[in-house]
Design a protein around this motif. Structure first.
Motif, PDB file in Angstrom:
ATOM      1  N   SER A  75       0.723  -1.281  -0.102  1.00  0.00           N
ATOM      2  CA  SER A  75      -0.004  -0.057   0.043  1.00  0.00           C
ATOM      3  C   SER A  75       0.777   1.270   0.174  1.00  0.00           C
ATOM      4  O   SER A  75       0.256   2.238  -0.599  1.00  0.00           O
ATOM      5  CB  SER A  75      -0.808  -0.049   1.144  1.00  0.00           C
ATOM      6  N   LYS A  76       1.989   1.260   0.464  1.00  0.00           N
ATOM      7  CA  LYS A  76       2.905   2.362   0.337  1.00  0.00           C
ATOM      8  C   LYS A  76       3.261   2.715  -0.975  1.00  0.00           C
ATOM      9  O   LYS A  76       3.825   3.974  -1.116  1.00  0.00           O
ATOM     10  CB  LYS A  76       3.834   2.420   1.844  1.00  0.00           C
ATOM     11  N   HIS A  77       3.393   1.715  -1.567  1.00  0.00           N
ATOM     12  CA  HIS A  77       3.833   1.995  -2.906  1.00  0.00           C
ATOM     13  C   HIS A  77       2.663   1.953  -4.022  1.00  0.00           C
ATOM     14  O   HIS A  77       3.084   1.897  -5.461  1.00  0.00           O
ATOM     15  CB  HIS A  77       4.760   0.969  -3.479  1.00  0.00           C
ATOM     16  N   GLN A  78       1.443   2.381  -3.661  1.00  0.00           N
ATOM     17  CA  GLN A  78       0.324   2.265  -4.436  1.00  0.00           C
ATOM     18  C   GLN A  78       0.448   3.499  -5.753  1.00  0.00           C
ATOM     19  O   GLN A  78       0.205   3.010  -6.990  1.00  0.00           O
ATOM     20  CB  GLN A  78      -0.848   2.730  -3.638  1.00  0.00           C
ATOM     21  N   LYS A  79       0.989   4.840  -5.505  1.00  0.00           N
ATOM     22  CA  LYS A  79       1.282   5.539  -6.694  1.00  0.00           C
ATOM     23  C   LYS A  79       2.118   4.897  -7.703  1.00  0.00           C
ATOM     24  O   LYS A  79       1.976   5.146  -8.728  1.00  0.00           O
ATOM     25  CB  LYS A  79       1.711   6.778  -6.094  1.00  0.00           C
ATOM     26  N   LYS A  80       3.089   4.375  -7.072  1.00  0.00           N
ATOM     27  CA  LYS A  80       4.173   3.817  -8.431  1.00  0.00           C
ATOM     28  C   LYS A  80       3.262   2.458  -9.062  1.00  0.00           C
ATOM     29  O   LYS A  80       3.509   2.150 -10.267  1.00  0.00           O
ATOM     30  CB  LYS A  80       5.390   3.240  -7.467  1.00  0.00           C
ATOM     31  N   ASN A  82      -0.014   2.270  -9.408  1.00  0.00           N
ATOM     32  CA  ASN A  82      -0.879   2.568 -10.198  1.00  0.00           C
ATOM     33  C   ASN A  82      -0.093   3.237 -11.549  1.00  0.00           C
ATOM     34  O   ASN A  82      -0.619   3.115 -12.635  1.00  0.00           O
ATOM     35  CB  ASN A  82      -1.630   3.860  -9.725  1.00  0.00           C
ATOM     36  N   ARG A  83       1.027   3.847 -11.355  1.00  0.00           N
ATOM     37  CA  ARG A  83       1.915   4.398 -12.520  1.00  0.00           C
ATOM     38  C   ARG A  83       2.102   3.178 -13.523  1.00  0.00           C
ATOM     39  O   ARG A  83       1.941   3.431 -14.603  1.00  0.00           O
ATOM     40  CB  ARG A  83       3.132   5.292 -12.098  1.00  0.00           C
ATOM     41  N   ARG A  86      -0.848   1.913 -15.502  1.00  0.00           N
ATOM     42  CA  ARG A  86      -1.360   2.693 -16.500  1.00  0.00           C
ATOM     43  C   ARG A  86      -0.135   2.645 -17.762  1.00  0.00           C
ATOM     44  O   ARG A  86      -0.529   2.447 -18.778  1.00  0.00           O
ATOM     45  CB  ARG A  86      -1.292   4.127 -16.124  1.00  0.00           C
ATOM     46  N   GLU A 188      13.260   8.583  -2.967  1.00  0.00           N
ATOM     47  CA  GLU A 188      12.118   8.497  -2.527  1.00  0.00           C
ATOM     48  C   GLU A 188      11.922   9.633  -1.354  1.00  0.00           C
ATOM     49  O   GLU A 188      12.210  10.340  -0.875  1.00  0.00           O
ATOM     50  CB  GLU A 188      11.634   7.141  -1.700  1.00  0.00           C
TER      51      GLU A 188
END
Length: 188
Positions: A75-80, A82-83, A86, A188
């Motif tokens: 969960s702490k890497h969710q942005k990565k 999601n990217r 995509r 990071e």
């Protein structure tokens, strides 16, 4: 039985198994063994491509089956994540082939691709192409490395030179990975 006999007898099987689990170090060592004449270059490429393809295919299938559940653990890497997902949707061909060459994506890449629900009929041929390209490049690097260091190593005892080469390659790969990990964590 000496180490050369062991490499000649079990080298290809060790390359397949090793490249399922790890990859680059085993492939480089396979290239060195081919340079030393212990293994045949085309068979080294085939063995590590097969192992790499099997490993990524298994990880892809895990991602396809358990991807959303597995990704929740990060969960702490969710942005990565999601990217990356995509990118998989926009450029599946480049991502599947390129994942093999991206540091830190050797394990998580195929899981992400599976979790993104990329169809198997697209993943499998791209996985094969990527595995062959990867195997050819890293085996060639190992072979060339054996060419550069080979003359120097011939001055040492037959068994000693193989152990030194193994230790040098392992130290260089581990140092490079630690440096990359440190650099990535600093970003990071």
């Amino acid at each position: 039985m000496d180490i050369n006999s062991l490499i000649e007898q079990y080298g290809y099987a060790a390359l397949v198994i090793g490249s399922v689990a790890e990859g680059e170090t085993i492939t480089l060592l396979g290239g060195v063994a081919a340079h030393q004449g212990l293994l045949r270059f085309p068979l080294v490429v085939a063995a590590v491509a097969l192992g790499g393809m099997i490993g990524d295919q298994l990880l892809y299938l895990l991602g396809l089956r358990f991807g959303p559940t597995l990704l929740k653990r990060f969960s702490k890497h969710q942005k990565k994540i999601n990217r990356a997902q995509r990118l998989i949707q926009r450029h599946p061909y480049l991502f599947v082939i390129g994942t093999r060459f991206m540091y830190g994506f050797r394990i998580i890449g195929p899981l992400l691709i599976g979790a993104s629900r990329l169809p198997p009929k697209i993943f499998l041929p791209l996985n094969i192409i990527g595995a062959i390209a990867w195997a050819l490049i890293f085996t060639t690097l190992g072979y060339v490395g054996g060419e550069v260091i080979g003359p120097w190593l011939h001055n040492f005892d037959k068994h000693l030179k193989h152990w030194i080469w193994l230790i040098v390659v392992v130290v260089v790969v581990v140092a490079w990975r630690l440096w990359r990990k440190h650099r990535d964590s600093a970003r990071e």
